[in-house]
Design an enzyme around this catalytic site. Structure first.
Site, mmCIF file in Angstrom:
data_model
loop_
_atom_site.group_PDB
_atom_site.id
_atom_site.type_symbol
_atom_site.label_atom_id
_atom_site.label_comp_id
_atom_site.label_asym_id
_atom_site.label_seq_id
_atom_site.Cartn_x
_atom_site.Cartn_y
_atom_site.Cartn_z
ATOM 1 N N ASP A 4 4.831 -6.205 15.295
ATOM 2 C CA ASP A 4 4.505 -4.796 15.086
ATOM 3 C C ASP A 4 5.815 -4.036 15.228
ATOM 4 O O ASP A 4 6.338 -3.889 16.335
ATOM 5 C CB ASP A 4 3.488 -4.326 16.123
ATOM 6 C CG ASP A 4 3.101 -2.855 15.959
ATOM 7 O OD1 ASP A 4 3.804 -2.125 15.223
ATOM 8 O OD2 ASP A 4 2.115 -2.429 16.581
ATOM 9 N N ASN A 31 9.973 -3.970 4.829
ATOM 10 C CA ASN A 31 8.829 -3.838 3.928
ATOM 11 C C ASN A 31 7.549 -3.434 4.649
ATOM 12 O O ASN A 31 6.594 -3.000 4.019
ATOM 13 C CB ASN A 31 8.606 -5.157 3.175
ATOM 14 C CG ASN A 31 7.566 -5.032 2.088
ATOM 15 O OD1 ASN A 31 7.574 -4.084 1.315
ATOM 16 N ND2 ASN A 31 6.644 -5.972 2.049
ATOM 17 N N TYR A 96 2.755 10.584 4.769
ATOM 18 C CA TYR A 96 3.310 9.343 4.231
ATOM 19 C C TYR A 96 4.548 9.637 3.385
ATOM 20 O O TYR A 96 5.592 8.996 3.535
ATOM 21 C CB TYR A 96 2.253 8.625 3.383
ATOM 22 C CG TYR A 96 2.763 7.418 2.648
ATOM 23 C CD1 TYR A 96 2.927 6.198 3.294
ATOM 24 C CD2 TYR A 96 3.080 7.494 1.288
ATOM 25 C CE1 TYR A 96 3.406 5.093 2.609
ATOM 26 C CE2 TYR A 96 3.547 6.390 0.594
ATOM 27 C CZ TYR A 96 3.708 5.190 1.264
ATOM 28 O OH TYR A 96 4.180 4.092 0.593
ATOM 29 N N LYS A 100 8.581 8.420 3.889
ATOM 30 C CA LYS A 100 9.364 7.707 2.885
ATOM 31 C C LYS A 100 10.607 8.507 2.483
ATOM 32 O O LYS A 100 11.660 7.930 2.186
ATOM 33 C CB LYS A 100 8.499 7.386 1.670
ATOM 34 C CG LYS A 100 7.399 6.371 1.966
ATOM 35 C CD LYS A 100 7.973 5.048 2.456
ATOM 36 C CE LYS A 100 6.916 3.989 2.615
ATOM 37 N NZ LYS A 100 7.484 2.649 2.948
ATOM 38 N N THR A 131 -1.280 -4.232 -4.572
ATOM 39 C CA THR A 131 -1.230 -4.999 -3.332
ATOM 40 C C THR A 131 -2.626 -5.088 -2.729
ATOM 41 O O THR A 131 -3.517 -4.297 -3.061
ATOM 42 C CB THR A 131 -0.287 -4.348 -2.309
ATOM 43 O OG1 THR A 131 -0.823 -3.075 -1.926
ATOM 44 C CG2 THR A 131 1.114 -4.172 -2.877
#
Length: 200
Positions: A4, A31, A96, A100, A131
């Site tokens: 983690d 990733n 989010y 990024k 994914t």
């Protein structure tokens, strides 16, 4: 090895085990990421925001920090997996997208700081990718079929990328073929960021 990356002890153990097993480190690929929730900022709970920041920003930073001593020795490279959401934003994905965007800024700053040690730092920015995590997220939505079709048509190539297409760019950036690429934030989005494909 399970890790983690929001937990410093896990990150330290991961790097120690890597060196113990292989004796060196040539490439770090960041990733791991938290994706949820898909909500506007005012609808995002504090716990959700904190998880996104802990994994996407702090976790990436900790992995870089722990890897750097070994990468300096090998004159290795870092590839951060970011997102086009961090370049242009994304509806109902503000936190989010912000994480990024932070990764993109981190990538360019680290390129400046560690290039003199021969350590290259780059980022790839995918858009839609098929994914497992994203498929599960979409399947739970009431308009899943509509979203699947939209993801296929939101770029000039008219299909959603598979993970291998993103991985090939990561592999290139990690290789000696990319020896003079440093600080790049590369769109891997099928041309979606080129502009509106609408004929008026």
């Amino acid at each position: 090895h399970e890790c983690d990356i929001s937990r410093e002890a896990d990150v330290k153990t991961l790097l120690a085990r890597t060196i113990e097993t292989f004796g060196r480190l040539d490439t770090l690929v960041n990733n791991a990421a938290a994706l949820l929730p898909t909500k506007s900022l005012d609808q995002t709970q504090d716990s959700e925001r904190n998880r996104l920041i802990a994994v996407n920003i702090v976790g990436t930073m900790m992995c870089c920090k722990e890897a750097l001593p070994y990468l300096k020795q090998s004159r290795g490279s870092i590839v951060n997996v970011s997102s086009m959401a961090g370049v242009h934003g994304e509806k109902d994905h503000a936190v989010y997208a912000a994480t990024k965007g932070a990764i993109n800024a981190l990538t360019q700053s680290m390129a400046l700081d560690y290039g003199e040690y021969g350590v290259r730092t780059n980022a790839v920015c995918p858009s839609s990718v098929d994914t497992k995590n994203v498929a599960e997220l979409i399947a739970a939505l009431p308009n899943a079929d509509e979203i699947i079709e939209l993801r296929k048509t939101n770029n000039p190539l008219r299909y959603t990328a598979c993970p291998e297409e993103i991985a090939s760019v990561i592999g290139f950036l990690a290789s000696t073929d990319a020896s003079y690429i440093n600080g790049a934030v590369i769109p891997v989005d099928g041309g979606a960021s080129c502009g509106y494909g609408i004929k008026l």
